[in-house]
Scaffold this active site. Structure first.
Site, PDB file in Angstrom:
ATOM      1  N   LYS A  11     -12.787   5.546  -9.744  1.00 24.55           N
ATOM      2  CA  LYS A  11     -12.097   6.778 -10.149  1.00 24.55           C
ATOM      3  C   LYS A  11     -12.611   7.254 -11.501  1.00 24.55           C
ATOM      4  O   LYS A  11     -12.773   8.456 -11.739  1.00 24.55           O
ATOM      5  CB  LYS A  11     -10.589   6.523 -10.218  1.00 24.55           C
ATOM      6  CG  LYS A  11      -9.756   7.756 -10.539  1.00 24.55           C
ATOM      7  CD  LYS A  11      -8.298   7.406 -10.788  1.00 24.55           C
ATOM      8  CE  LYS A  11      -8.127   6.669 -12.095  1.00 24.55           C
ATOM      9  NZ  LYS A  11      -6.714   6.545 -12.511  1.00 24.55           N
TER      10      LYS A  11
ATOM     11  N   HIS B  51       0.845  -1.194   0.000  1.00 18.26           N
ATOM     12  CA  HIS B  51       0.000   0.000   0.000  1.00 18.26           C
ATOM     13  C   HIS B  51       0.876   1.239   0.000  1.00 18.26           C
ATOM     14  O   HIS B  51       1.639   1.459   0.937  1.00 18.26           O
ATOM     15  CB  HIS B  51      -0.905   0.009   1.231  1.00 18.26           C
ATOM     16  CG  HIS B  51      -2.079   0.918   1.098  1.00 18.26           C
ATOM     17  ND1 HIS B  51      -2.003   2.259   1.298  1.00 18.26           N
ATOM     18  CD2 HIS B  51      -3.356   0.667   0.744  1.00 18.26           C
ATOM     19  CE1 HIS B  51      -3.195   2.796   1.099  1.00 18.26           C
ATOM     20  NE2 HIS B  51      -4.032   1.854   0.762  1.00 18.26           N
TER      21      HIS B  51
END
Length: 932
Positions: free
Chosen positions: A584, A143
């Protein structure tokens, strides 16, 4: 009697007082006083807003130097660490209390779920069938917004243990006072250590961060999960007492295998990841065998031990002689210990063989050839032990057997991921260097499929000179060779799937099959049939790709060669769905709808072609990237799409929240597994009678939401200029957070260049949380006349209920007053005013729409514990946000100055602004949770 919330808050205050003592002792009373002034001031501001007082707090922040701000941020950041830890411990205690007070345990527990099955008239043989087909596969990923060090995680794990002791012991006891002292000392140590990295992490660091959770919790949790489900099965379905559980749980990883957009992941990195995986699990097996050797001390002068044990020892006679050369009679009357000593040596030799990559013949001679050989030895001991000591046969030994079945020698199957365009360039290069092949770039999609199929139908590969190939192509072929080598070395389960990002054509799957041919990973067997060692999985990410699945997937399955290949591979096609990029691209509501529809489409296509599918859900930590309750999300999948198998990503920031401690890991795995069981059973997945009208309305909501989202993100001039200035997104890529670049290209970010995680992270830090809700308000408002039907949907349709619940939670984390303060960082006043007006209008519509739909006056009225948790967090987040705004101003001001006049420091300061800035990101992530 105090409420649960009051008990929790008192425990947080206790740890907070220890933190205050540590700060005062190590960093001085002035530092503590500054923290307290800001803490109390912003709490008061929440209770009784006063612009003048708020400005005084902001002015105080502006007057502090970088070093002081660093300590202030650290104070709030570590406070959130302690609060999160206490909350996790408190929830564990609540589950334990519920277990003691009720035979049904909590909703989502194995017992509660099986009792629900029984109530729905699911028979024992049907339960067995459900579990037999179950495949539950969490896949760990790195991450790029996780800045926490393993050192910090280890300290927090120790602190969790001390906190557990404080909860369990009587307050006046000596043991309680000792636990209190240890807790204070550990917090003191936490303050004196650095909680964030001082350098940019390497992929090596990210691999080790992922492995940390196996040592910290999962090696304990995995056997416990199997034990818990077996106990529940025996309690609820006693006729299944002799049922041998299959290994339904396995793990995957992308860390070291995901090369899409990360130039630091090479074939050497992939080799390193596999070796580290093997080393971690084989070393743990050695620890378990040593414990077993101390436990299984049965003497054959007393117990009746199976002759097969002696036969197995004799089978290993040469190794046995070498192990016991110093004392040939050692353990002579304790055959279990004798055989376990041999097993221990063989596991050590297996690890040495793997770590040397097969270059130590003496290790290879003693090594286990595969995990099955180790299991055979362990089962032999258990079989004998069961005849005279059932308790030990069902104890640690059974745990180890289950762990080996789950983890093998590879620990977690490493997926390989690469962008489809990358493969296209490699194939084009190979075609360029083969004299009898055309220009691949000029071929149509149909022609590409024809040429690739023709090459795959023939044995061998195109004749090329490797030295003439581009570095990119050489690296790709080196990767393929590494995969083949490591599969032979470690085991066939070492790698999971080969995932193709941005799949939009059938030829892209055939390209990877042809590349695999260069190392023998695909080819033609002795029967003349095509085979592939690794399944090839398309990843559908954008809204357009999700909509086009009904064209892309049939084009692949209509290829006779590919169909034959699938038949040779269990007739199962893995398909990955991307939550992050679709959200997105088109916004949260249309992403949710297109993902839902895509699953239905895939299921229909699979039925038509007579194949099985495994859906791989690319979920993130934040709601806008598919986050939220795993149990709720899985159980709410469209009916008939799961088929007992589910694979999903666990993002780096979520790993800590779920798997830092064994109890929590057991709970999280249990909730996911029971969600999968419910979603698989047709008795649970009861279709609402009005499903068609529900789906039709949601489709219209999605269209309205997408139009509003694209109006802002695609059609508003200057939007990405605003985004880059009003959030810390530009600075994220400069800090020591992740090995993978935050942007695909340098320069001003755009929807196509910025990656999904920093896209969400930037908005979250600035408290907009825009990707998680923008467009929902307009959608709800556009169909206000259908609100009664939406309320019915919320009551009767798990998918819609889960969607609205997640939106409400994520929306509540938005804070427009803070977002307004960040927006002041945008220099263009006209642009700022235009975009903020659009955001505020949509925010108002979303709040009104959610409250009206849920028939409530305030958000989270029906989730009081969550509302309370978010409410107290806000007062502690506010000062960090305003500090971050100040630091962004300083950093950008420094960057505008010439190299001669700028040193990255403020006047009279001795540390750079980047230091407290990265800490502010870490602190906000800890406070907000699920930020990216």
């Amino acid at each position: 009697m105090p409420s649960n919330n009051e008990v929790l808050r008192s425990r947080v205050r206790l740890l907070g007082s220890f933190l205050g003592d540590a700060i005062a002792r190590q960093s001085g009373e002035d530092t503590l006083q500054t923290i307290e002034t800001l803490r109390k001031g912003f709490i008061q501001e929440r209770r009784d807003p006063n612009p003048a007082n708020k400005q005084k707090l902001i002015d105080l922040i502006a007057s502090l130097d970088n070093k002081t701000l660093k300590n202030v941020i650290r104070g709030f950041s570590i406070y959130f660490f302690l609060a999160n830890l206490t909350e996790e411990n408190f929830l564990r205690e609540e589950r334990r209390t519920l277990k003691q007070q009720s035979q049904n345990f909590w909703e989502g527990s194995f017992r509660h779920t099986l009792l629900e099955c029984q109530q729905r008239h699911i028979a024992a043989d049907q339960i067995k069938e459900l579990i037999d087909q179950l495949k539950f596969i969490p896949v760990f990923t790195a991450h790029p917004t996780e800045a926490r060090r393993r050192t910090t995680m280890n300290i927090l794990q120790t602190l969790y243990a001390h906190s557990t002791a404080l909860n369990d012991l009587p307050e006046g006891s000596l043991a309680y006072q000792e636990a209190k002292q240890k807790t204070a000392e550990t917090i003191d140590l936490l303050w004196s250590s650095d909680e964030v990295r001082t350098r940019k992490p390497l992929v090596y660091d990210e691999i080790n961060n992922g492995l940390h959770y196996f040592n910290a919790s999962l090696f304990t949790a995995i056997p416990q999960v199997y034990r818990n489900i077996k106990n529940a099965i025996v309690d609820v379905y006693p006729e299944l007492s002799d049922y041998a559980l299959p290994a339904f749980l396995s793990f995957g990883s992308w860390i070291g295998g995901d090369r899409d957009g990360n130039p630091f992941v090479t074939h050497e990195t992939t080799e390193m990841a596999v070796l580290l995986h093997a080393n971690t699990v084989l070393r743990h097996y050695q620890v378990m065998v040593r414990k077993l050797r101390r436990e299984l001390i049965h003497s054959d002068t007393i117990a009746s031990i199976s002759p097969k044990i002696y036969q197995r020892i004799k089978h290993y006679s040469e190794l046995d002689e070498r192990i016991f050369y110093y004392n040939p009679d050692d353990y002579n009357n304790e055959p279990y210990r004798r055989l376990l000593s041999i097993i221990l040596a063989k596991i050590a030799a297996t690890n040495e063989h793997i770590q040397s990559q097969g270059n130590k013949p003496e290790a290879a001679a003693d090594a286990y050839s595969n995990p099955q050989a180790l299991l055979d030895d362990l089962r032999l001991i258990r079989e004998s032990l069961s005849t005279h000591d059932k308790a030990h046969a069902e104890g640690l030994l059974l745990d180890m057997i289950r762990l080996v079945k789950t983890c093998g020698f590879h620990l977690a199957a490493l997926d390989i991921r690469q962008d489809s365009g990358y493969h296209g360039e490699v194939i084009a290069d190979i075609f360029d260097n083969a004299s009898n092949l055309p220009d691949y770039r000029q071929l149509s999609e149909t022609e590409r499929q024809q040429w690739l199929t023709r090459l795959l139908e023939k044995p061998g590969t195109p004749l090329i000179y490797v030295d003439n190939l581009s570095k990119q192509t050489q690296e790709q072929l080196a990767l393929i060779n590494s995969i083949a080598k490591l599969r032979k070395l470690v085991g066939e389960d070492t790698f999971g799937s080969y995932i193709i990002s941005m799949t939009n054509n059938a030829s892209q799957l055939l390209e990877v099959l042809l590349l695999m041919r260069f190392s023998g990973l695909s080819g033609i067997n002795d029967s003349g049939e095509l085979y592939a060692a690794l399944p090839v999985a398309p990843l559908f990410e954008t809204i357009e790709d999700l909509k086009n699945i009904d064209h892309i997937l049939p084009a692949v399955l209509d290829n006779p060669l590919y169909r034959k290949l699938l038949e040779q591979s269990g007739n199962t096609q893995e398909i990955m769905l991307g939550y992050s990029d679709s959200s997105k691209d088109g916004g949260i509501i249309t992403s949710a709808w297109q993902l839902y529809s895509a699953q239905q489409t895939i299921t229909e296509i699979a039925k038509k072609y007579g194949i099985n599918t495994r859906l791989f859900h690319g979920r993130g930590g934040s709601v806008s990237r598919g986050g939220g309750s795993t149990h709720q999300a899985i159980a709410a999948q469209p009916a008939g799409t799961l088929n007992g198998q589910i694979k999903f990503t666990e993002q780096g920031e979520v790993l800590y929240a779920k798997y830092a401690n064994p109890d929590t890991a057991v709970f999280e795995l249990t909730m996911g597994i029971t969600g999968a069981l419910k979603a698989t059973s047709s008795r649970f997945v009861e279709q609402p009678k009005q499903l068609n009208s529900y789906e039709a309305l949601f489709a219209r909501l999605a269209e309205a939401g997408e139009q509003q989202y694209r109006a802002l993100t695609d059609n508003t001039e200057g939007f990405y200029e605003f985004y880059s200035q009003a959030t810390p997104v530009q600075e994220i890529s400069l800090l020591n957070i992740g090995s993978r670049p935050a942007h695909r290209k340098k320069g001003l970010p755009s929807k196509s260049t910025i990656r999904a995680i920093p896209w969400v992270f930037g908005w979250s830090l600035a408290r907009f949380t825009l990707p998680a809700w923008y467009g929902v308000g307009s959608a709800l408002n556009s169909f206000k006349q259908d609100e009664a039907l939406m309320q019915e949907m919320n009551d009767n349709w798990p998918f819609f209920n889960a969607f609205i619940s997640n939106i409400e939670m994520a929306f509540t984390k938005s804070e427009m007053s803070i977002a307004q303060a960040y927006s002041q960082l945008c220099e263009d006043e006209t642009l700022r005013a235009r975009i903020m007006q659009a955001v505020i209008d949509e925010h108002d519509l979303t709040q009104q729409g959610l409250n009206s739909l849920l028939n409530q006056d305030t958000l989270l009225s029906n989730q009081q514990e969550l509302a309370s948790s978010l409410e107290w967090r806000n007062a502690y987040l506010d000062p960090i946000n305003y500090i971050q705004i100040e630091l962004l101003k300083r950093l950008r001001q420094n960057n505008e100055q010439t190299p001669d006049t700028s040193s990255g420091h403020t006047q009279n300061d001795d540390i750079s602004v980047e230091d407290p800035l990265i800490r502010s990101i870490n602190a906000l992530a800890a406070g907000l949770r699920n930020t990216g």
